[in-house]
Design an enzyme around this catalytic site. Sequence first.
Site, PDB file in Angstrom:
ATOM      1  N   HIS A  16       0.839  -1.207   0.000  1.00  0.00           N
ATOM      2  CA  HIS A  16       0.000   0.000   0.000  1.00  0.00           C
ATOM      3  C   HIS A  16       0.874   1.258   0.000  1.00  0.00           C
ATOM      4  CE1 HIS A  16      -2.955  -2.693   2.402  1.00  0.00           C
ATOM      5  NE2 HIS A  16      -3.498  -2.532   1.203  1.00  0.00           N
ATOM      6  N   LYS A  40     -15.438  -8.597   4.995  1.00  0.00           N
ATOM      7  CA  LYS A  40     -14.300  -8.884   5.884  1.00  0.00           C
ATOM      8  C   LYS A  40     -14.541  -8.272   7.260  1.00  0.00           C
ATOM      9  CE  LYS A  40     -10.969  -8.213   2.086  1.00  0.00           C
ATOM     10  NZ  LYS A  40      -9.969  -7.230   1.615  1.00  0.00           N
ATOM     11  N   ARG A  89      -2.428  -6.296  -7.899  1.00  0.00           N
ATOM     12  CA  ARG A  89      -1.268  -7.176  -7.728  1.00  0.00           C
ATOM     13  C   ARG A  89      -1.191  -8.221  -8.824  1.00  0.00           C
ATOM     14  NH1 ARG A  89      -2.920  -8.544  -1.716  1.00  0.00           N
ATOM     15  NH2 ARG A  89      -4.834  -8.509  -2.907  1.00  0.00           N
ATOM     16  N   SER A 127      -2.634  -7.738   3.401  1.00  0.00           N
ATOM     17  CA  SER A 127      -2.865  -7.503   4.836  1.00  0.00           C
ATOM     18  C   SER A 127      -3.196  -8.820   5.522  1.00  0.00           C
ATOM     19  CB  SER A 127      -4.026  -6.525   5.032  1.00  0.00           C
ATOM     20  OG  SER A 127      -3.716  -5.280   4.469  1.00  0.00           O
TER      21      SER A 127
HETATM   22  O1  PNS Z   1      -8.831  -3.085   0.673  1.00  0.00           O
HETATM   23  P1  PNS Z   1     -10.140  -3.522   0.107  1.00  0.00           P
HETATM   24  O2  PNS Z   1     -10.763  -4.605   0.943  1.00  0.00           O
HETATM   25  O3  PNS Z   1     -10.044  -3.870  -1.343  1.00  0.00           O
HETATM   26  O4  PNS Z   1     -11.095  -2.229   0.231  1.00  0.00           O
HETATM   27  C1  PNS Z   1     -12.394  -2.304  -0.215  1.00  0.00           C
HETATM   28  C2  PNS Z   1     -13.153  -0.959  -0.078  1.00  0.00           C
HETATM   29  C3  PNS Z   1     -13.292  -0.531   1.365  1.00  0.00           C
HETATM   30  C4  PNS Z   1     -12.444   0.106  -0.855  1.00  0.00           C
HETATM   31  C5  PNS Z   1     -14.524  -1.303  -0.722  1.00  0.00           C
HETATM   32  O5  PNS Z   1     -15.108  -2.386  -0.060  1.00  0.00           O
HETATM   33  C6  PNS Z   1     -15.480  -0.129  -0.730  1.00  0.00           C
HETATM   34  O6  PNS Z   1     -15.347   0.751  -1.551  1.00  0.00           O
HETATM   35  N1  PNS Z   1     -16.456  -0.134   0.211  1.00  0.00           N
HETATM   36  C7  PNS Z   1     -17.470   0.880   0.301  1.00  0.00           C
HETATM   37  C8  PNS Z   1     -18.827   0.392  -0.235  1.00  0.00           C
HETATM   38  C9  PNS Z   1     -18.916   0.582  -1.732  1.00  0.00           C
HETATM   39  O7  PNS Z   1     -18.918   1.687  -2.219  1.00  0.00           O
HETATM   40  N2  PNS Z   1     -18.930  -0.535  -2.487  1.00  0.00           N
HETATM   41  C10 PNS Z   1     -18.926  -0.467  -3.935  1.00  0.00           C
HETATM   42  C11 PNS Z   1     -20.272  -0.666  -4.550  1.00  0.00           C
HETATM   43  S1  PNS Z   1     -20.978  -2.211  -4.143  1.00  0.00           S
END
Ligand code: PNS
Length: 159
Positions: A16, A40, A89, A127
């Site tokens: 990150h 998660k 990745r 992570s």
């Molecule tokens: O590190 P990650 O797990 O890939 O992060 C995911 C994150 C937090 C960026 C993603 O889950 C997110 O954007 N959550 C907010 C809800 C949302 O807008 N979802 C997209 C439409 S379903």
Amino acid sequence: MVFVYPGSFDPITNGHMDIIFRAVRICDKLIVAVGSNESKKPAFSTEERIELIRCALEGREDVVVTSFSGLLADFVKRVGAKTVIKGLRAMSDFEYELQMAHLNKNLEPDMETLFMMTNVNYSYLSSSAVKEIAKNGGKIDGLVPECIKDRIIEKLTCK
Ligand code: PNS
């Protein structure tokens, strides 16, 4: 241009950090936004995750660290940004990220998702892997910023 770099960051890794350092070079302001991934259950609270990122970025005034709840598309609009940056990745990330990018585009047509290839040195890093190694007493040197390493180990081993 303002970029938003969203993620769970549970906890932030050197993968990150690499994306952050490269992203700040191509935008005027970078907002690192800690969100929650519904699928998660985080090991670190939102406040802890923000604190770890701020600690890792100490002295960098060009990066703002905050959190958001609800939809990413709404957050991006609220902060006046139009661009989200995400690290990729491997092909395994692609399917999920492609779906997210399309869903977000559908929610907020003005918003763009840019993908940056993760540095090959960190292509294996996640992570979840950091948490598993730390919980089981393995070394996480070089996987996370040095200044937050002990706090991660402490939290995950309940020392
Ligand atoms: O590190 P990650 O797990 O890939 O992060 C995911 C994150 C937090 C960026 C993603 O889950 C997110 O954007 N959550 C907010 C809800 C949302 O807008 N979802 C997209 C439409 S379903």
